[in-house]
Design an enzyme around this catalytic site. Structure first.
Site, PDB file in Angstrom:
ATOM      1  N   TYR A  88       0.842  -1.199   0.000  1.00 61.66           N
ATOM      2  CA  TYR A  88       0.000   0.000   0.000  1.00 61.66           C
ATOM      3  C   TYR A  88       0.876   1.249   0.000  1.00 61.66           C
ATOM      4  CZ  TYR A  88      -3.632   3.340   0.847  1.00 61.66           C
ATOM      5  OH  TYR A  88      -4.489   4.393   0.678  1.00 61.66           O
ATOM      6  N   PHE A 103      -6.901  21.909 -24.531  1.00 64.16           N
ATOM      7  CA  PHE A 103      -7.188  20.489 -24.601  1.00 64.16           C
ATOM      8  C   PHE A 103      -8.417  20.257 -23.731  1.00 64.16           C
ATOM      9  CE2 PHE A 103      -7.058  15.986 -23.644  1.00 64.16           C
ATOM     10  CZ  PHE A 103      -7.121  15.535 -24.948  1.00 64.16           C
ATOM     11  N   THR A 104      -9.268  19.328 -24.153  1.00 62.82           N
ATOM     12  CA  THR A 104     -10.593  19.132 -23.542  1.00 62.82           C
ATOM     13  C   THR A 104     -10.541  18.997 -22.017  1.00 62.82           C
ATOM     14  OG1 THR A 104     -10.334  16.785 -24.019  1.00 62.82           O
ATOM     15  CG2 THR A 104     -11.576  18.095 -25.628  1.00 62.82           C
ATOM     16  N   ASP A 113       2.373  20.519 -20.341  1.00 65.83           N
ATOM     17  CA  ASP A 113       1.637  19.283 -20.618  1.00 65.83           C
ATOM     18  C   ASP A 113       2.574  18.443 -21.470  1.00 65.83           C
ATOM     19  OD1 ASP A 113       0.172  17.205 -21.619  1.00 65.83           O
ATOM     20  OD2 ASP A 113      -1.678  18.362 -21.820  1.00 65.83           O
ATOM     21  N   LYS A 122       0.437   7.915 -23.408  1.00 63.13           N
ATOM     22  CA  LYS A 122       0.831   8.228 -24.786  1.00 63.13           C
ATOM     23  C   LYS A 122       2.321   7.921 -24.968  1.00 63.13           C
ATOM     24  CE  LYS A 122      -3.130  10.659 -24.250  1.00 63.13           C
ATOM     25  NZ  LYS A 122      -3.913  10.623 -23.000  1.00 63.13           N
ATOM     26  N   ARG A 135     -12.567  15.686 -33.918  1.00 67.48           N
ATOM     27  CA  ARG A 135     -11.911  16.766 -33.193  1.00 67.48           C
ATOM     28  C   ARG A 135     -12.345  18.081 -33.830  1.00 67.48           C
ATOM     29  NH1 ARG A 135      -9.749  15.260 -28.250  1.00 67.48           N
ATOM     30  NH2 ARG A 135     -11.985  14.954 -28.277  1.00 67.48           N
ATOM     31  N   PHE A 159     -18.386  15.041 -26.234  1.00 73.66           N
ATOM     32  CA  PHE A 159     -17.982  14.187 -27.361  1.00 73.66           C
ATOM     33  C   PHE A 159     -17.887  12.710 -26.979  1.00 73.66           C
ATOM     34  CE2 PHE A 159     -14.451  16.032 -25.127  1.00 73.66           C
ATOM     35  CZ  PHE A 159     -13.674  14.934 -24.828  1.00 73.66           C
TER      36      PHE A 159
END
Ligand code: P61
Length: 461
Positions: A76, A128-129, A219, A262, A386, A452
Site C-alpha cells: 500500500y 485540450f478538452t 503538458d 501516450k 476533433r 464528445f
C-alpha cells in the site's frame, strides 16, 4: 551502386505475440454504428478492425515492460516501483518532485485546484478538452495564445505549436500577472494536429514569464514526439539526441502534467511533477483525497514499473523515428490521394480536414463527426472527431465554433504495420470518392461535460 539510395526507417522491434482482429461486414458495421449513435466512442472495440480512436493507453508494451509488470511491489505504501519511477522522472525529465496519478486528468485536477483561484486566466497553446475543463471547474478561464498559423490546416509552418508572445504580453497587460497563475504549454499540441513547439519559442516564453513571475506548466504528454521534430527541424539540434532535447524542454518549465498513456508507452498511468516544494507539499496532500497515497496515486506497483521502463524506451531516437515515420507514411499516402489533411503531418496521427473533405456540410451538422462515422462504415477503421463536438460549449451555453474541424486518425505506438496504413489510406480515399453524397448529423443527446465522449447522433435526410 547509387550512393544516394535513401535509407528507409523500419520498426526497431519484432513481434513476439499478436492479437487477432475481427473482420466485419458492411451490414454489421451499419448496425453497430446505429447502435453507437454515430459516435465512434460508443462502438464496441470488438466491432472495430483498425482502431485509430486514440494513441492513449493503446500502445504495445515491450517484453521488458511486461517483465517489469511481474515485478510489481503491491505494498500500500512505499512500493519500490514508486521510487524507481521517481528516479526516472528526475533523471530523464529533470523535475524535482513527482506524484503519480491514475492518468493525465488526475494530475490536471490536482494542479488546477492548487494553483487556480476564481477569476484567474490560464493562457495556453491551444485548449485540450480535459485540461480546459479542470481549469474551468477550478474557477479559471482558458485563453488561447497559440500562433494564428495553428488554426489554419494548410499553413505549413514547422512549429505550429508555438505560443504568440504578443498575445501573451497583451493578456498580461490587460489582466495583470497576478491573475495568471501559470501558462499551460503543451509539447506536440494535440488539438492543432500534433504540432510541435520550437525550443526558441520555449526559451522566449521562459524569459517573458520569469520577468512577470508566472509559472510555466508543461503538458508533457507527447514531449518525445515534440523533441523529435525539434531535432529534425530546428537549427542547432540536428546532432542532439531526443533524450537531450527532452531534458532541455523540461528545463524551461516549472512543472508538468503527464498522461503516460501516450509517449510513455503504458496502458494506464500519469503523474504530476513540480520543482516548487510548496506546490509539491500541497499536491502530496491533495492526492490522497482524489487518487490514493502519494506513493501510488491510483496505480498498482506494476503500473508504475511499466511506466518507469516505458519512459526510458520513449526517448530512444530509433523508436521515435519509426513511430513518427509511420504517421508520416500514412499522411503522405493520404496526400497522394488528394485528401485534405492538416499540414505539416503531426506526430501522433493524421488529422483530416473535414471542412475540406465535406465542404457542403455546415459546421452545425457536424462534418467531422459525420466523416468519422463514414470511415468506420467503409472499413471498420475507427477514428475520432476533433471539431465542434469536441470543442463543447462556453460558460454562457453557446457552442464554440473551432476553426479546425478535424478527424483524427491516431496511430497507437508499436501496434500496426505498414499494410494497415495502406488499408486506412485506401478507406479514406474510397469515402472521398463519394463525399458529395454524404449527409450530416444532428445531435440527439448531449451530456454536460466533455460531450464528445457520450453524445448521440442521428442521420439527417
Ligand atoms: C487522446 F478525446 N488525450 O488524445 P488522460 N493532455 C493531453 C492529452 O492528449 C490527454 C490528456 C492531457 C487523449 C485521451 C482523451 O477529449 C479527450 O490520461 C495533451 O486521458 O487523462 C489525453 O490525459 C489527458 C481523448 C482525452 C479525448 C480527452 O486521445
Amino acid at each position: 551502386m547509387n550512393k544516394h539510395i535513401k535509407r528507409s526507417w523500419a520498426e526497431p522491434y519484432k513481434m513476439k505475440m499478436v492479437e487477432l482482429l475481427k473482420m466485419t461486414t458492411s451490414a454489421q458495421r451499419k448496425k453497430a454504428l446505429q447502435q453507437a449513435g454515430y459516435n465512434t466512442f460508443l462502438l464496441r472495440s470488438e466491432d472495430v478492425y483498425i482502431d485509430l480512436l486514440t494513441d492513449s493507453g493503446t500502445s504495445a508494451m515491450s517484453d521488458r515492460q511486461w517483465a517489469g509488470m511481474m515485478m510489481g511491489d503491491e505494498a500500500y505504501a512505499g512500493s519500490w516501483n514508486f521510487y524507481h519511477l521517481e528516479e526516472v522522472v528526475k533523471n530523464i525529465y529533470g523535475y524535482k518532485y513527482v506524484i503519480p496519478t491514475h492518468q493525465g486528468r488526475g494530475a490536471e485536477n490536482i494542479l488546477s485546484k492548487i494553483l487556480i483561484k476564481k477569476g484567474d486566466v490560464i493562457p495556453g497553446n491551444m485548449y485540450f478538452t480535459t485540461t480546459r475543463l479542470h481549469q474551468e471547474l477550478a474557477g479559471g478561464r482558458f485563453e488561447d495564445i497559440i500562433i494564428d498559423e495553428a488554426h489554419d490546416p494548410d499553413n505549413e509552418f514547422p512549429f505550429k505549436g508555438n505560443a504568440d508572445l504578443n498575445k501573451l504580453q497583451r493578456l498580461i497587460k490587460k489582466k495583470g500577472a497576478k491573475k495568471i497563475p501559470y501558462i499551460s504549454i503543451a509539447t506536440s499540441v494535440n488539438m492543432a494536429g500534433g504540432q510541435p513547439i520550437s525550443m526558441k519559442n520555449l526559451k522566449e516564453l521562459r524569459v517573458l514569464t520569469q520577468k512577470h513571475g508566472i509559472r510555466i506548466i508543461h503538458d508533457m504528454t507527447r514531449v518525445a514526439e515534440n523533441a523529435y521534430f525539434i531535432q529534425q527541424r530546428e537549427k542547432g539540434y540536428q546532432n542532439k539526441s531526443v533524450k537531450e532535447i527532452v531534458k532541455e524542454i523540461c528545463s524551461y518549465t516549472d512543472g508538468a502534467t503527464m498522461s503516460a498513456k501516450k509517449d510513455a508507452l503504458v496502458n494506464i498511468g500519469g503523474f504530476l511533477a513540480v520543482n516548487d516544494w510548496d506546490v509539491f507539499e500541497e499536491a502530496r496532500n491533495m492526492v490522497v483525497v482524489y487518487e490514493g497515497l502519494h506513493t501510488y496515486g491510483g496505480l498498482a506497483g506494476r503500473d508504475m514499473e511499466a511506466m518507469a521502463i516505458g519512459i526510458g524506451e520513449s526517448i530512444s531516437d530509433d523508436h521515435i523515428r519509426a513511430r513518427v515515420g509511420q504517421v508520416i507514411y500514412l499522411g503522405e499516402k493520404m496526400l497522394d490521394l488528394g485528401i485534405p489533411i492538416v499540414k505539416p503531418i503531426g506526430g501522433h496521427g493524421v488529422f483530416v480536414n473535414a471542412k475540406g473533405f465535406l465542404p457542403h456540410i455546415p459546421q452545425n451538422d457536424f462534418p467531422a463527426q459525420t466523416l468519422a462515422a463514414e470511415i468506420y462504415l467503409d472499413s471498420g477503421v475507427r477514428t475520432m472527431e476533433r471539431g465542434i463536438v469536441s470543442a463543447g460549449r462556453k460558460s454562457n451555453g453557446e457552442n464554440y465554433y473551432p476553426k479546425l474541424e478535424l478527424v483524427r486518425f491516431t496511430i497507437p505506438r508499436r501496434v500496426y504495420t505498414q499494410a494497415h496504413m495502406d488499408v486506412i489510406a485506401e478507406s479514406a480515399g474510397r469515402v472521398y470518392e463519394h463525399c458529395e453524397k454524404i449527409k450530416g448529423l444532428k445531435m440527439v443527446y448531449e451530456p454536460k461535460y466533455l460531450r464528445f465522449f457520450q453524445a448521440r447522433f442521428e442521420k439527417l435526410n
